[in-house]
Design a protein around this motif. Structure first.
Motif, PDB file in Angstrom:
ATOM      1  N   ASP A 166     141.924  56.758   8.046  1.00 46.38           N
ATOM      2  CA  ASP A 166     140.521  56.740   7.639  1.00 46.38           C
ATOM      3  C   ASP A 166     139.652  57.363   8.741  1.00 46.38           C
ATOM      4  O   ASP A 166     139.852  57.066   9.923  1.00 46.38           O
ATOM      5  CB  ASP A 166     140.087  55.289   7.397  1.00 46.38           C
ATOM      6  CG  ASP A 166     138.644  55.191   6.949  1.00 46.38           C
ATOM      7  OD1 ASP A 166     137.763  55.060   7.826  1.00 46.38           O
ATOM      8  OD2 ASP A 166     138.402  55.260   5.737  1.00 46.38           O
ATOM      9  N   PRO A 167     138.714  58.223   8.388  1.00 39.98           N
ATOM     10  CA  PRO A 167     137.890  58.903   9.408  1.00 39.98           C
ATOM     11  C   PRO A 167     137.190  57.949  10.371  1.00 39.98           C
ATOM     12  O   PRO A 167     137.106  58.236  11.574  1.00 39.98           O
ATOM     13  CB  PRO A 167     136.885  59.694   8.571  1.00 39.98           C
ATOM     14  CG  PRO A 167     137.604  59.960   7.290  1.00 39.98           C
ATOM     15  CD  PRO A 167     138.431  58.738   7.034  1.00 39.98           C
ATOM     16  N   ALA A 168     136.691  56.824   9.871  1.00 45.39           N
ATOM     17  CA  ALA A 168     136.016  55.875  10.759  1.00 45.39           C
ATOM     18  C   ALA A 168     137.003  55.248  11.747  1.00 45.39           C
ATOM     19  O   ALA A 168     136.682  55.047  12.925  1.00 45.39           O
ATOM     20  CB  ALA A 168     135.335  54.783   9.926  1.00 45.39           C
ATOM     21  N   VAL A 169     138.222  54.956  11.268  1.00 46.62           N
ATOM     22  CA  VAL A 169     139.256  54.408  12.144  1.00 46.62           C
ATOM     23  C   VAL A 169     139.673  55.444  13.175  1.00 46.62           C
ATOM     24  O   VAL A 169     139.840  55.131  14.362  1.00 46.62           O
ATOM     25  CB  VAL A 169     140.473  53.947  11.315  1.00 46.62           C
ATOM     26  CG1 VAL A 169     141.620  53.525  12.230  1.00 46.62           C
ATOM     27  CG2 VAL A 169     140.081  52.799  10.390  1.00 46.62           C
ATOM     28  N   GLU A 170     139.796  56.682  12.738  1.00 46.17           N
ATOM     29  CA  GLU A 170     140.152  57.745  13.677  1.00 46.17           C
ATOM     30  C   GLU A 170     139.092  57.892  14.765  1.00 46.17           C
ATOM     31  O   GLU A 170     139.420  58.037  15.951  1.00 46.17           O
ATOM     32  CB  GLU A 170     140.334  59.076  12.947  1.00 46.17           C
ATOM     33  CG  GLU A 170     140.688  60.212  13.890  1.00 46.17           C
ATOM     34  CD  GLU A 170     140.765  61.572  13.212  1.00 46.17           C
ATOM     35  OE1 GLU A 170     140.964  62.570  13.952  1.00 46.17           O
ATOM     36  OE2 GLU A 170     140.634  61.639  11.983  1.00 46.17           O
ATOM     37  N   ARG A 171     137.828  57.864  14.387  1.00 45.43           N
ATOM     38  CA  ARG A 171     136.758  58.005  15.386  1.00 45.43           C
ATOM     39  C   ARG A 171     136.811  56.872  16.401  1.00 45.43           C
ATOM     40  O   ARG A 171     136.659  57.099  17.606  1.00 45.43           O
ATOM     41  CB  ARG A 171     135.395  58.016  14.696  1.00 45.43           C
ATOM     42  CG  ARG A 171     135.051  59.328  14.011  1.00 45.43           C
ATOM     43  CD  ARG A 171     133.577  59.403  13.645  1.00 45.43           C
ATOM     44  NE  ARG A 171     133.183  58.342  12.703  1.00 45.43           N
ATOM     45  CZ  ARG A 171     133.267  58.471  11.382  1.00 45.43           C
ATOM     46  NH1 ARG A 171     133.732  59.593  10.845  1.00 45.43           N
ATOM     47  NH2 ARG A 171     132.882  57.477  10.598  1.00 45.43           N
TER      48      ARG A 171
END
Length: 293
Positions: A166-171
């Protein structure tokens, strides 16, 4: 243990085409009329693991392709660091090797995999595994000023590859890795995949296989895979392991980074090889690792 045979005869070769021709011929010259008994290879890796019958007994043959680095690591481990485990009958002895052909012949160990059996749920199994890991780790130690820096850079490089995180998790993962300030750490000989799928059980005795991820790392890294799997809901197994090991090598600050790096590698690698179940585990590991902040 093992998956049984998966290949028939190819051009009369004893290995049914599982090995490269050069490797097949070398084993035939070493073992004299070998007979393939079982293929224990893991489908997601290019390392071949074969149980073979020769005139003088049974053996394990391990072989890899030209770009396979695991056989080189395993050879290094057996040449310098598996001695204490071999001497007490807890690891197979290296008998023959050709590094140029990426080929090893090992002593065959009796036993079946701990993974998926009742032994995987028994504290006594983990107490033994802790004792054996301590024996392995105790053979050497040194200070490495670059290990943490390189391990963190490797995790960031994993995130640059294709994945489904997930993009938020990656960030958040990138942010935690970027803010980490690595310091020199003590490194020891580590197995790299210390968990029940690489333990055998025979007459109640735990034995260790597969040193293909051998490397000098912090001792705590050999606990990562147990911590996110078998120990998650069974603290008695963790306690038994640590009692066998004799101490707890984890430190709070570095341990959460260890788990985050392990989670990133799991999620990305599993996506790339198409192992959805393992990929889901990697995503769960990411969530749990980041929750430590």
């Amino acid at each position: 243990m093992g998956q049984g045979l998966r290949a028939g005869q190819v051009d009369g070769r004893w290995d049914g085409g599982l090995l490269r021709a050069e490797q097949s011929a070398l084993v035939a010259s070493w073992l004299r009329s070998p007979k393939l008994l079982a293929d224990f290879s893991w489908a997601l890796a290019d390392t071949k693991v074969l149980r073979v019958q020769g005139p003088d007994g049974q053996f394990i043959v391990k072989a890899g392709g030209p770009d396979n680095h695991h056989l080189g690591r395993e050879l290094a481990a057996h040449r310098a660091y598996t001695g204490p485990l071999v001497e007490c009958g807890r690891a197979g002895r290296l008998l023959l090797a050709d590094s140029g052909a990426n080929l090893l012949v090992m002593e065959y160990l009796e036993g079946h995999l701990v993974e998926g059996t009742q032994a995987e749920q028994e504290p006594g199994t983990y107490a033994q595994a802790g004792e054996l890991l301590r024996l392995f780790h105790n053979q050497g130690r040194r200070i490495d000023g670059r290990y943490e820096l390189q391990a963190t850079a490797k995790s960031l490089a994993w995130l640059d590859r294709a994945h489904r995180i997930d993009p938020a998790v990656e960030r958040e993962a990138r942010g935690r890795l970027a803010e980490y300030r690595p310091e020199p750490v003590t490194v020891v000989p580590t197995h790299g995949d210390w968990q029940p799928r690489n333990w055998l059980i025979h007459s109640g005795e735990v034995r260790v296989i597969d040193f293909g991820r051998f490397e000098f790392r912090p001792a705590a890294t050999d606990l990562c895979r147990l911590a996110v799997q078998q120990w998650r809901q069974q603290p008695a197994l963790e306690q038994a392991f640590l009692e066998g090991y004799g101490t707890d090598p984890r430190s709070d600050v570095v341990w959460r980074i260890d788990l985050l790096r392990e989670a990133v590698g799991t999620a990305v690698w599993a996506f790339q090889v198409g192992d959805e179940e393992f990929e889901h585990q990697g995503h769960r590991m990411l969530t749990e690792a980041l929750a430590r902040w």
